[in-house]
Design a protein around this motif. Structure first.
Motif, PDB file in Angstrom:
ATOM      1  N   UNK A 139      15.048 -13.866   5.688  1.00  0.00           N
ATOM      2  CA  UNK A 139      14.487 -14.924   4.850  1.00  0.00           C
ATOM      3  C   UNK A 139      13.616 -15.895   5.625  1.00  0.00           C
ATOM      4  N   UNK A 140      13.662 -15.876   6.939  1.00  0.00           N
ATOM      5  CA  UNK A 140      12.835 -16.766   7.750  1.00  0.00           C
ATOM      6  C   UNK A 140      11.382 -16.298   7.822  1.00  0.00           C
ATOM      7  N   UNK A 141      11.126 -15.052   7.480  1.00  0.00           N
ATOM      8  CA  UNK A 141       9.820 -14.459   7.706  1.00  0.00           C
ATOM      9  C   UNK A 141       9.000 -14.367   6.426  1.00  0.00           C
ATOM     10  N   UNK A 142       7.719 -14.502   6.618  1.00  0.00           N
ATOM     11  CA  UNK A 142       6.774 -14.094   5.583  1.00  0.00           C
ATOM     12  C   UNK A 142       6.450 -12.623   5.817  1.00  0.00           C
ATOM     13  N   UNK A 143       5.997 -11.971   4.775  1.00  0.00           N
ATOM     14  CA  UNK A 143       5.787 -10.533   4.844  1.00  0.00           C
ATOM     15  C   UNK A 143       4.362 -10.160   4.472  1.00  0.00           C
ATOM     16  N   UNK A 200       4.538 -15.386   1.245  1.00  0.00           N
ATOM     17  CA  UNK A 200       5.270 -16.338   2.048  1.00  0.00           C
ATOM     18  C   UNK A 200       6.719 -16.458   1.628  1.00  0.00           C
ATOM     19  N   UNK A 201       7.468 -17.187   2.409  1.00  0.00           N
ATOM     20  CA  UNK A 201       8.900 -17.329   2.165  1.00  0.00           C
ATOM     21  C   UNK A 201       9.194 -17.982   0.823  1.00  0.00           C
ATOM     22  N   UNK A 202       8.260 -18.799   0.303  1.00  0.00           N
ATOM     23  CA  UNK A 202       8.486 -19.432  -0.997  1.00  0.00           C
ATOM     24  C   UNK A 202       7.685 -18.749  -2.097  1.00  0.00           C
ATOM     25  N   UNK A 261       0.417   3.057   4.752  1.00  0.00           N
ATOM     26  CA  UNK A 261       0.714   1.665   4.437  1.00  0.00           C
ATOM     27  C   UNK A 261       1.914   1.194   5.252  1.00  0.00           C
ATOM     28  N   UNK A 262       1.749   0.013   5.849  1.00  0.00           N
ATOM     29  CA  UNK A 262       2.783  -0.569   6.690  1.00  0.00           C
ATOM     30  C   UNK A 262       3.193  -1.927   6.143  1.00  0.00           C
ATOM     31  N   UNK A 263       4.473  -2.212   6.179  1.00  0.00           N
ATOM     32  CA  UNK A 263       4.897  -3.591   5.956  1.00  0.00           C
ATOM     33  C   UNK A 263       5.204  -4.214   7.306  1.00  0.00           C
ATOM     34  N   UNK A 272      -1.193 -15.498   7.218  1.00  0.00           N
ATOM     35  CA  UNK A 272      -1.915 -14.746   8.224  1.00  0.00           C
ATOM     36  C   UNK A 272      -2.337 -13.383   7.715  1.00  0.00           C
ATOM     37  N   UNK A 273      -3.591 -13.035   7.966  1.00  0.00           N
ATOM     38  CA  UNK A 273      -4.097 -11.695   7.720  1.00  0.00           C
ATOM     39  C   UNK A 273      -4.396 -10.989   9.040  1.00  0.00           C
TER      40      UNK A 273
END
Length: 122
Positions: A30-34, A52-54, A93-95, A103-104
């Protein structure tokens, strides 16, 4: 430490839909954005979508309006819903996970999955 595993790739016809999943293990998910990235043969790995996390999202122009990224924190899973796919969407495709906001840049992502192949036939 976060481990990421993608699933849901395969062969799809142009105009159809496909959903990719990325399941994470690790208590600090949960700390990370994906983000989702993709890499076509002979090309650089490129940004596709971010969440983002939210829950704030943004997309590459090439997929905006066709792809949707979402996150289910209860399942530690991120999804990429791909609609109206075109042959140019063919790629691995990668997550990936990042602590950077919006960030991109793939260099900002610290954990990566192994990738899942998506092939769009015309």
């Amino acid at each position: 430490q976060v481990q990421l595993v993608e699933s849901g790739g395969g062969l799809v016809q142009a105009g159809d839909s496909m959903r990719l999943s990325c399941t994470a293990s690790g208590r600090t998910f949960s700390r990370y954005a994906m983000g989702w990235f993709r890499q076509a043969p002979g090309k650089e790995r490129e940004f596709v979508a971010y969440i983002g996390a939210i829950g704030l999202t943004y997309y590459a122009d090439s997929v905006k309006g066709r792809f949707t990224i979402s996150m289910d924190n209860a399942k530690n899973t991120v999804y990429l819903q791909m609609n109206s796919v075109i042959p140019e969407d063919t790629a691995v495709y990668y997550c990936a996970a990042t602590i950077s906001a919006y960030s991109r840049n793939r260099n900002d992502y610290v954990y990566w999955g192994q990738g899942t192949q998506v092939t769009v036939s015309s």
